[in-house]
Scaffold this active site. Structure first.
Site, mmCIF file in Angstrom:
data_model
loop_
_atom_site.group_PDB
_atom_site.id
_atom_site.type_symbol
_atom_site.label_atom_id
_atom_site.label_comp_id
_atom_site.label_asym_id
_atom_site.label_seq_id
_atom_site.Cartn_x
_atom_site.Cartn_y
_atom_site.Cartn_z
ATOM 1 N N LYS A 17 12.790 -13.580 2.340
ATOM 2 C CA LYS A 17 11.743 -12.666 2.822
ATOM 3 C C LYS A 17 12.359 -11.508 3.591
ATOM 4 O O LYS A 17 13.507 -11.579 4.069
ATOM 5 C CB LYS A 17 10.742 -13.402 3.721
ATOM 6 C CG LYS A 17 11.342 -14.138 4.929
ATOM 7 C CD LYS A 17 11.463 -13.333 6.210
ATOM 8 C CE LYS A 17 12.121 -14.119 7.331
ATOM 9 N NZ LYS A 17 12.563 -13.352 8.476
ATOM 10 N N VAL A 118 23.259 -16.805 4.240
ATOM 11 C CA VAL A 118 23.012 -17.829 5.272
ATOM 12 C C VAL A 118 22.982 -17.165 6.645
ATOM 13 O O VAL A 118 23.803 -16.292 6.941
ATOM 14 C CB VAL A 118 24.115 -18.914 5.219
ATOM 15 C CG1 VAL A 118 23.926 -19.941 6.329
ATOM 16 C CG2 VAL A 118 24.100 -19.596 3.864
ATOM 17 N N GLY A 121 18.713 -13.846 8.666
ATOM 18 C CA GLY A 121 17.362 -13.369 8.975
ATOM 19 C C GLY A 121 16.519 -13.178 7.723
ATOM 20 O O GLY A 121 15.540 -12.444 7.723
ATOM 21 N N ALA A 123 15.434 -16.025 5.912
ATOM 22 C CA ALA A 123 14.725 -17.303 5.728
ATOM 23 C C ALA A 123 15.301 -18.153 4.595
ATOM 24 O O ALA A 123 14.555 -18.817 3.874
ATOM 25 C CB ALA A 123 13.233 -17.059 5.517
ATOM 26 N N GLY A 124 16.633 -18.159 4.470
ATOM 27 C CA GLY A 124 17.267 -18.933 3.398
ATOM 28 C C GLY A 124 17.005 -20.429 3.532
ATOM 29 O O GLY A 124 16.636 -21.090 2.546
ATOM 30 N N ALA A 127 13.450 -21.149 2.666
ATOM 31 C CA ALA A 127 13.209 -21.075 1.220
ATOM 32 C C ALA A 127 13.681 -22.364 0.546
ATOM 33 O O ALA A 127 13.011 -22.886 -0.352
ATOM 34 C CB ALA A 127 13.922 -19.864 0.626
ATOM 35 N N ASP A 164 8.944 -20.360 9.221
ATOM 36 C CA ASP A 164 8.977 -19.482 8.034
ATOM 37 C C ASP A 164 8.717 -20.236 6.728
ATOM 38 O O ASP A 164 8.631 -19.618 5.670
ATOM 39 C CB ASP A 164 10.343 -18.789 7.915
ATOM 40 C CG ASP A 164 10.502 -17.636 8.912
ATOM 41 O OD1 ASP A 164 9.479 -17.163 9.448
ATOM 42 O OD2 ASP A 164 11.652 -17.214 9.141
HETATM 43 P P1 ATP Z 1 15.284 -17.217 9.556
HETATM 44 O O1 ATP Z 1 15.185 -15.878 8.869
HETATM 45 O O2 ATP Z 1 14.206 -18.184 9.104
HETATM 46 O O3 ATP Z 1 15.474 -17.148 11.033
HETATM 47 P P2 ATP Z 1 17.974 -17.276 8.614
HETATM 48 O O4 ATP Z 1 17.827 -16.730 7.231
HETATM 49 O O5 ATP Z 1 18.439 -16.353 9.680
HETATM 50 O O6 ATP Z 1 16.603 -17.935 9.012
HETATM 51 P P3 ATP Z 1 19.182 -19.623 7.543
HETATM 52 O O7 ATP Z 1 19.973 -19.166 6.366
HETATM 53 O O8 ATP Z 1 17.891 -20.286 7.281
HETATM 54 O O9 ATP Z 1 18.981 -18.444 8.581
HETATM 55 O O10 ATP Z 1 20.163 -20.560 8.403
HETATM 56 C C1 ATP Z 1 19.992 -20.783 9.792
HETATM 57 C C2 ATP Z 1 20.670 -22.101 10.139
HETATM 58 O O11 ATP Z 1 19.874 -23.163 9.603
HETATM 59 C C3 ATP Z 1 22.040 -22.310 9.515
HETATM 60 O O12 ATP Z 1 23.060 -21.810 10.336
HETATM 61 C C4 ATP Z 1 22.122 -23.816 9.349
HETATM 62 O O13 ATP Z 1 22.698 -24.423 10.475
HETATM 63 C C5 ATP Z 1 20.686 -24.292 9.274
HETATM 64 N N1 ATP Z 1 20.225 -24.775 7.944
HETATM 65 C C6 ATP Z 1 19.498 -25.866 7.717
HETATM 66 N N2 ATP Z 1 19.214 -25.995 6.418
HETATM 67 C C7 ATP Z 1 19.770 -24.959 5.782
HETATM 68 C C8 ATP Z 1 19.799 -24.539 4.426
HETATM 69 N N3 ATP Z 1 19.208 -25.239 3.441
HETATM 70 N N4 ATP Z 1 20.432 -23.389 4.146
HETATM 71 C C9 ATP Z 1 21.009 -22.666 5.138
HETATM 72 N N5 ATP Z 1 21.033 -23.042 6.424
HETATM 73 C C10 ATP Z 1 20.411 -24.164 6.771
#
Ligand code: ATP
Length: 329
Positions: A17, A118, A121, A123-124, A127, A164
């Site tokens: 997102k 990863v 920001g 929402a990987g 997702a 998210d």
């Molecule tokens: P958001 O935008 O929802 O704040 P993000 O995109 O910044 O999230 P993510 O990629 O979701 O960040 O990863 C944040 C943390 O979540 C990672 O550092 C990891 O420790 C943990 N995590 C748990 N499950 C997963 C997954 N399936 N993929 C990636 N990270 C994961």
């Protein structure tokens, strides 16, 4: 793990997102902040596959026996029950057992194919949870001989996994209030084209919210730190479908805190704007920059120029809005 004994049970896809607007109210007593955010799903996605393990499900309530990343190793992604996709499968299993009675189930191996950056920001992890919810729902519906719950009835389980997750389940365009998980579908003409500039060094979402609280406490009257909870401007611009109307309406209350924690990100903003972007905002808590561009070619130009100019930055071109989580097979 995907040797001859691992039989695929179900595969689902879910998209990342971008927040076109992220308004952050004061911290609440429960530790969360009241949010007023406008999301769109973007065209980059992760794919989650459930395989039946040749080993039986572990003793106790859990069924997941392991998880692997078929897209390559990434030390930041947990390979155990800390992974949101793992927790999502277990949550659906508990729900089916509660509703339809106990049942002997095979052990489940999870395969994550990640394309979403990863800790960027975007929402990987959410997702992956959304895709795992949809895949587990399809598999269990077949095991139990019942109709799948479907996305709308998975939203509650999703909210329990992370704020998210409901949006990554629904996709499209939505206003998120409360923790960002109370969704109202929005209209949007599109597509909009973005250059997403990611960064090798991730940023903790919690640290960014804490920094914003600290900055607001230190300077309560500062205009740029006030909560922007009104989403009127961005919703009008989305309906117009015109990126030149949407550009000035993009807003993120977290951006001053992100840039205080990571001043190095400012030069990425300057590089993106110099390369022809209409506007750039930090995506969620960052460190990814989302640069809105006139069309796909302009977005590619921004990705090419910024990654050439600034060594640790890399990027991808995406479109919005896109779909919610859905079963592939
Ligand atoms: P958001 O935008 O929802 O704040 P993000 O995109 O910044 O999230 P993510 O990629 O979701 O960040 O990863 C944040 C943390 O979540 C990672 O550092 C990891 O420790 C943990 N995590 C748990 N499950 C997963 C997954 N399936 N993929 C990636 N990270 C994961």
């Amino acid at each position: 793990m995907t040797g001859p004994a691992a039989v695929p049970l179900a595969t689902a896809r879910a998209h990342a997102k971008v927040n076109l607007h992220l308004g952050v109210g004061p911290a609440r007593e429960d530790g969360y902040h009241e949010l007023s955010t406008v999301f769109q799903s973007v065209s980059v996605s992760d794919v989650v596959t459930l395989h039946a393990d040749d080993a039986p499900a572990p003793g106790g309530p859990g069924v997941v026996t392991g998880l692997r990343l078929s897209s390559g190793a990434n030390p930041e992604v947990p390979l155990d029950a800390g992974n949101l996709a793992w927790r999502a499968v277990e949550a659906v299993v508990s729900e089916y057992r509660r509703e339809h009675g106990p049942r002997e189930l095979p052990g489940v191996l999870l395969d994550l194919h990640k394309s979403i950056p990863v800790a960027g920001g975007m929402a990987g992890g959410s997702a992956d949870a959304a895709a795992a919810l949809v895949a587990a729902d399809a598999w269990l519906a077949e095991e139990y001989g019942v109709a799948p719950r479907g996305v709308d009835k998975l939203l509650g389980l999703g909210a329990g996994l992370g704020a998210d997750v409901p949006f990554t389940l629904k996709g499209g365009s939505a206003l998120g209030t409360d923790r960002g998980d109370r969704l109202t579908t929005m209209m949007s003409r599109g597509p909009f084209h973005w250059a997403m500039i990611t960064n090798a060094r991730g940023l903790s979402t919690g640290a960014v919210f804490a920094k914003l609280d600290e900055m607001r406490a230190a300077d309560p009257a500062k205009e740029t730190l006030q909560p922007h909870l009104d989403t009127g401007a961005v919703s009008h611009a989305m309906i117009s479908g015109d990126p030149y109307q949407l550009g000035p309406a993009l807003h993120n209350d977290l951006q001053p805190a992100t840039l205080t924690l990571r001043p190095d990100l400012r030069k990425i903003h300057d590089a993106g704007m110099n390369a022809g972007a209409i506007n750039g905002i930090i995506s969620g808590s960052g460190p990814t920059w989302a640069f809105l561009c006139e069309d796909e070619a302009a977005a590619q130009e921004v990705v090419d120029q910024v990654s050439a100019d600034i060594a640790p930055a890399s990027g991808m071109v995406v479109r919005s809005p896109d779909a919610g989580a859905h079963l592939l097979y």
